[in-house]
Write a protein that holds these residues in place. Structure first.
Motif, PDB file in Angstrom:
ATOM      1  N   SER A 247       8.569  58.868  51.390  1.00 63.89           N
ATOM      2  CA  SER A 247       8.361  58.086  52.301  1.00 63.89           C
ATOM      3  C   SER A 247       8.527  56.571  52.180  1.00 63.89           C
ATOM      4  CB  SER A 247       6.960  58.384  53.021  1.00 63.89           C
ATOM      5  OG  SER A 247       6.669  57.326  53.967  1.00 63.89           O
ATOM      6  N   VAL A 248       7.813  56.062  50.861  1.00 57.72           N
ATOM      7  CA  VAL A 248       7.841  54.942  50.436  1.00 57.72           C
ATOM      8  C   VAL A 248       9.365  54.322  50.322  1.00 57.72           C
ATOM      9  CG1 VAL A 248       7.309  53.266  48.598  1.00 57.72           C
ATOM     10  CG2 VAL A 248       5.601  54.932  49.441  1.00 57.72           C
ATOM     11  N   VAL A 249      10.023  55.403  49.470  1.00 61.77           N
ATOM     12  CA  VAL A 249      11.391  54.950  49.043  1.00 61.77           C
ATOM     13  C   VAL A 249      12.307  54.891  50.080  1.00 61.77           C
ATOM     14  CG1 VAL A 249      13.506  56.015  47.828  1.00 61.77           C
ATOM     15  CG2 VAL A 249      11.215  55.961  46.711  1.00 61.77           C
ATOM     16  N   ASP A 250      12.259  55.659  51.302  1.00 59.06           N
ATOM     17  CA  ASP A 250      13.040  55.568  52.463  1.00 59.06           C
ATOM     18  C   ASP A 250      12.809  54.349  53.119  1.00 59.06           C
ATOM     19  OD1 ASP A 250      13.985  58.000  52.212  1.00 59.06           O
ATOM     20  OD2 ASP A 250      13.013  59.369  53.891  1.00 59.06           O
ATOM     21  N   VAL A 251      11.561  53.977  53.373  1.00 59.22           N
ATOM     22  CA  VAL A 251      11.472  52.628  54.080  1.00 59.22           C
ATOM     23  C   VAL A 251      12.177  51.471  53.155  1.00 59.22           C
ATOM     24  CG1 VAL A 251       9.603  51.171  54.939  1.00 59.22           C
ATOM     25  CG2 VAL A 251       9.441  53.483  55.221  1.00 59.22           C
ATOM     26  N   LEU A 252      11.775  51.541  52.045  1.00 60.91           N
ATOM     27  CA  LEU A 252      12.269  50.488  51.261  1.00 60.91           C
ATOM     28  C   LEU A 252      13.914  50.210  51.094  1.00 60.91           C
ATOM     29  CD1 LEU A 252       9.953  50.643  47.778  1.00 60.91           C
ATOM     30  CD2 LEU A 252       9.964  48.847  49.648  1.00 60.91           C
ATOM     31  N   VAL A 253      14.445  51.590  51.163  1.00 56.72           N
ATOM     32  CA  VAL A 253      16.031  51.710  51.170  1.00 56.72           C
ATOM     33  C   VAL A 253      16.305  51.132  52.416  1.00 56.72           C
ATOM     34  CG1 VAL A 253      18.005  53.131  50.844  1.00 56.72           C
ATOM     35  CG2 VAL A 253      16.060  53.436  49.232  1.00 56.72           C
ATOM     36  N   ALA A 254      15.856  51.564  53.531  1.00 58.22           N
ATOM     37  CA  ALA A 254      16.172  51.046  54.946  1.00 58.22           C
ATOM     38  C   ALA A 254      16.044  49.616  55.255  1.00 58.22           C
ATOM     39  CB  ALA A 254      15.417  51.976  56.036  1.00 58.22           C
ATOM     40  N   LYS A 255      15.135  49.072  54.854  1.00 54.81           N
ATOM     41  CA  LYS A 255      14.979  47.624  54.870  1.00 54.81           C
ATOM     42  C   LYS A 255      15.943  46.861  53.939  1.00 54.81           C
ATOM     43  CE  LYS A 255      11.375  48.096  57.922  1.00 54.81           C
ATOM     44  NZ  LYS A 255      11.491  47.152  59.372  1.00 54.81           N
ATOM     45  N   VAL A 256      16.153  47.196  52.879  1.00 60.43           N
ATOM     46  CA  VAL A 256      17.032  46.665  52.001  1.00 60.43           C
ATOM     47  C   VAL A 256      18.485  46.728  52.737  1.00 60.43           C
ATOM     48  CG1 VAL A 256      18.351  46.785  49.925  1.00 60.43           C
ATOM     49  CG2 VAL A 256      15.781  46.665  49.905  1.00 60.43           C
ATOM     50  N   SER A 257      18.667  48.001  53.071  1.00 56.91           N
ATOM     51  CA  SER A 257      20.005  48.206  53.917  1.00 56.91           C
ATOM     52  C   SER A 257      20.287  47.116  54.941  1.00 56.91           C
ATOM     53  CB  SER A 257      20.144  49.372  54.312  1.00 56.91           C
ATOM     54  OG  SER A 257      19.994  50.731  53.190  1.00 56.91           O
ATOM     55  N   ALA A 258      19.415  47.096  55.678  1.00 56.71           N
ATOM     56  CA  ALA A 258      19.282  46.304  57.094  1.00 56.71           C
ATOM     57  C   ALA A 258      19.494  44.933  56.385  1.00 56.71           C
ATOM     58  CB  ALA A 258      18.088  46.426  57.919  1.00 56.71           C
ATOM     59  N   ALA A 259      18.770  44.507  55.574  1.00 56.32           N
ATOM     60  CA  ALA A 259      18.775  42.872  54.859  1.00 56.32           C
ATOM     61  C   ALA A 259      20.656  42.782  54.202  1.00 56.32           C
ATOM     62  CB  ALA A 259      17.992  42.687  53.593  1.00 56.32           C
ATOM     63  N   LEU A 260      21.166  43.957  53.832  1.00 57.97           N
ATOM     64  CA  LEU A 260      22.423  43.908  53.131  1.00 57.97           C
ATOM     65  C   LEU A 260      23.475  43.775  54.114  1.00 57.97           C
ATOM     66  CD1 LEU A 260      22.023  46.513  50.089  1.00 57.97           C
ATOM     67  CD2 LEU A 260      22.623  43.892  50.133  1.00 57.97           C
ATOM     68  N   GLU A 261      23.046  44.381  55.523  1.00 61.12           N
ATOM     69  CA  GLU A 261      24.023  44.255  56.640  1.00 61.12           C
ATOM     70  C   GLU A 261      24.342  42.803  57.132  1.00 61.12           C
ATOM     71  OE1 GLU A 261      25.743  46.502  58.232  1.00 61.12           O
ATOM     72  OE2 GLU A 261      25.062  48.418  57.215  1.00 61.12           O
ATOM     73  N   LYS A 262      23.193  41.995  56.876  1.00 61.77           N
ATOM     74  CA  LYS A 262      22.986  40.717  57.482  1.00 61.77           C
ATOM     75  C   LYS A 262      23.607  39.859  56.231  1.00 61.77           C
ATOM     76  CE  LYS A 262      20.883  36.962  59.677  1.00 61.77           C
ATOM     77  NZ  LYS A 262      19.633  36.436  59.970  1.00 61.77           N
ATOM     78  N   TYR A 263      23.222  40.117  54.884  1.00 63.41           N
ATOM     79  CA  TYR A 263      23.496  39.134  54.102  1.00 63.41           C
ATOM     80  C   TYR A 263      24.284  40.032  52.807  1.00 63.41           C
ATOM     81  CZ  TYR A 263      19.762  36.559  55.869  1.00 63.41           C
ATOM     82  OH  TYR A 263      18.812  35.641  56.633  1.00 63.41           O
ATOM     83  N   PRO A 264      25.760  40.220  52.902  1.00 61.96           N
ATOM     84  CA  PRO A 264      26.389  41.361  52.085  1.00 61.96           C
ATOM     85  C   PRO A 264      26.718  40.384  50.717  1.00 61.96           C
ATOM     86  CG  PRO A 264      27.691  40.226  53.630  1.00 61.96           C
ATOM     87  CD  PRO A 264      26.624  39.642  54.243  1.00 61.96           C
ATOM     88  N   VAL A 265      25.684  40.469  50.058  1.00 59.56           N
ATOM     89  CA  VAL A 265      25.613  39.607  48.734  1.00 59.56           C
ATOM     90  C   VAL A 265      26.338  40.596  47.425  1.00 59.56           C
ATOM     91  CG1 VAL A 265      23.550  38.283  49.315  1.00 59.56           C
ATOM     92  CG2 VAL A 265      23.197  40.424  48.478  1.00 59.56           C
ATOM     93  N   GLN A 266      26.385  40.040  46.371  1.00 60.65           N
ATOM     94  CA  GLN A 266      27.054  40.603  45.215  1.00 60.65           C
ATOM     95  C   GLN A 266      25.948  41.373  44.548  1.00 60.65           C
ATOM     96  OE1 GLN A 266      29.592  38.095  42.949  1.00 60.65           O
ATOM     97  NE2 GLN A 266      30.899  37.725  44.862  1.00 60.65           N
ATOM     98  N   GLN A 267      24.813  40.866  44.491  1.00 62.54           N
ATOM     99  CA  GLN A 267      23.770  41.343  43.409  1.00 62.54           C
ATOM    100  C   GLN A 267      22.344  41.837  44.347  1.00 62.54           C
ATOM    101  OE1 GLN A 267      23.677  38.111  40.769  1.00 62.54           O
ATOM    102  NE2 GLN A 267      24.449  39.237  39.229  1.00 62.54           N
ATOM    103  N   LEU A 268      21.828  42.897  44.036  1.00 61.85           N
ATOM    104  CA  LEU A 268      20.512  43.288  44.713  1.00 61.85           C
ATOM    105  C   LEU A 268      19.648  43.352  43.209  1.00 61.85           C
ATOM    106  CD1 LEU A 268      18.486  44.062  46.947  1.00 61.85           C
ATOM    107  CD2 LEU A 268      19.171  46.637  46.465  1.00 61.85           C
TER     108      LEU A 268
END
Ligand code: KG4
Ligand code: ZN
Length: 342
Positions: A247-268
Motif C-alpha cells: 500500500s505504501v509503495v503503490d501510493v508513493l509510486v503513483a504520486k511520483v508518476s503523477a509528478a513525472l507527468e508534469k515534470y519530465p525530468v532526467q533524474q528522480l
C-alpha cells in the motif's frame, strides 16, 4: 598557496544518530563516523528527546576525533565546518550546532548551516552529479515529500504528507507486529516473504495532487490485527507486512508518476531512511524503466539513506560555493523549511 582540495568537517545530530564526517570536494567521503543510539530508545518504542541529547553530548567529541583521524587530516587542512541546524529535535540539533560553532570559532573556519532534508537529497549526489531540474522523493521518519529542484540550492515542495510520514507509519505498524523500533528494515524483510492479500487502502491515490496520507492505512492495519485477535484468529505476519508495504509503495509510486507527468525530468532522486526499502527501490526502478525511460533513478546508497554527516558535507559543498555562511549566533531551528525562491 591556493587550496587544492576542499575539506568540510560536517556534523549531524538532528535525531538519534551522532555523526561527524570529512568530505572532500563535496563528492568524496574521507570518513563518516556514525554513533547510533537505537538500543537506548528501543525499550521506549521511539526516540526520547532528552535521552538523545545526552547521548549526543557523550559522542560528539569522540566523533570529531574519529572523523579527523580516519580521514587522516588535521585541523589545518580543513576548509570549513558544516552543521545540520534543522529540522529535527531541538535538544539534539543544539548539540551539533554548539559543537560546530565552537570548533569553527576556535579554528577560525567558516561555518555552513545545512538543512537536514537537503542533506538527505545530497546523499544521492555521491552516486552521480545532479542535472536540473530534478525531482526528489524524500521519505524518512519525519518527512514524506516530493521536491522539485530547479537548481543546486532551490527546493520546492510540490507534495507532502497530510499526517504521518512513511517511516512513522512503518514504525507504528511495526509496534503492532511486535517489531522493535525502527521497524522499517524488518518489515521490508518480512514483506518479501509474504503476499499482498489484505488489500489495505491506498489513500489519496487518485486525487489530483502530489500529497500523501498514511494515517488511514495505519488505522486499517491496527483494526485488522485487533479484530483478528478478538476472534482468536492468527494472521500471517509476512502477509500483513507485504500488504502494508504494498500500500505504501503503490501510493508513493503513483504520486511520483503523477509528478513525472508534469515534470519530465532526467533524474528522480530517492533519499531518506525509507529510501532503503527494497520494495520501493524495485517498484520505482520498474516504473521508470517501463513508463518514464527518460528518467533515471538516483537512489541514495544504502549506507547513506539513514542520518549521517557525509550527506551534510555534500550539501554544504553547494552552500560553500554560494558563500552561504552562518554567524556565531546560528541557532537550531526544529521546524526549518526548504529555501526556495518563487
Ligand atoms: O531518515 P531517517 O534515518 O531519520 C529521519 O530523518 O527521520 O529515517 C528513519 C526511518 C525510520 O522510520 C525507519 O523505520 C525507516 O526510516 N526505515 C525503513 C527502512 N529502513 C529504515 N523503512 C522502510 N524500509 C526500510 N528498509
Ligand atoms: Zn533524516
Amino acid at each position: 598557496m591556493a587550496q587544492e582540495r576542499e575539506l568540510i568537517l560536517a556534523f549531524e545530530t538532528s535525531c538519534d544518530e551522532t555523526s561527524v564526517a570529512v568530505v572532500e570536494n563535496g563528492n568524496r567521503i574521507l570518513s563518516n563516523f556514525v554513533a547510533t543510539q537505537i538500543k537506548s530508545h528501543q525499550r521506549f518504542g521511539g526516540v526520547v528527546p532528552e535521552v538523545a541529547s545526552r547521548h549526543h553530548i557523550e559522542e560528539i567529541t569522540i566523533g570529531i576525533h574519529k572523523a579527523l583521524t580516519e580521514a587522516d587530516v588535521t585541523v589545518a587542512d580543513l576548509t570549513a565546518v558544516a552543521v545540520t541546524y534543522g529540522p529535527g529535535l531541538v535538544g539534539s540539533l543544539l548539540i551539533g550546532v554548539t559543537a560546530a560553532k565552537t570548533f569553527a570559532f576556535a579554528h577560525q573556519l567558516p561555518l555552513i548551516p545545512v538543512n537536514h532534508m537537503a542533506g538527505h537529497i545530497y546523499a544521492a549526489h555521491y552516486v552521480e552529479p545532479f542535472s536540473f531540474p530534478l525531482l526528489a522523493l524524500l521519505v524518512s521518519g519525519g518527512h514524506t515529500q516530493i521536491v522539485l529542484m530547479t537548481a543546486a540550492d532551490q527546493f520546492e515542495i510540490i507534495g507532502d504528507t497530510r499526517d504521518d510520514a512513511a517511516g512513522e507509519a512503518f514504525d507504528k505498524v511495526g509496534r503492532v507486529l511486535g517489531i522493535n523500533y525502527p521497524a522499517g528494515k524488518e518489515i521490508d524483510r518480512l514483506a518479501h516473504e509474504g503476499h499482498d492479500v489484505y488489500d489495505f487502502p491506498r489513500a489519496m491515490i487518485h486525487e489530483a495532487n502530489y500529497d500523501f496520507s498514511f494515517s488511514g492505512l495505519k488505522s486499517a492495519f491496527i483494526n485488522k490485527v485487533h479484530n483478528a485477535e478478538q476472534r482468536q484468529e492468527t494472521l500471517n505476519r509476512a502477509d500483513l507486512a507485504a500488504s502494508f508495504q504494498a500500500s505504501v509503495v503503490d501510493v508513493l509510486v503513483a504520486k511520483v508518476s503523477a509528478a513525472l507527468e508534469k515534470y519530465p525530468v532526467q533524474q528522480l532522486v530517492l533519499a531518506g531512511g525509507v529510501a532503503a526499502n527494497h520494495g520501493l527501490r524495485d517498484a520505482l526502478k520498474e516504473t521508470l524503466a517501463t513508463r518514464y525511460p527518460q528518467t533515471r533513478l538516483v537512489a541514495a546508497p544504502l549506507p547513506l539513506c539513514g542520518d549521517n554527516a557525509a550527506m551534510i558535507g555534500a550539501a554544504a559543498h553547494v552552500e560553500l560555493a554560494d558563500k552561504h555562511f552562518a554567524k556565531m549566533d546560528l541557532n537550531a531551528d526544529p521546524s526549518l523549511e526548504f529555501a526556495w525562491q518563487a
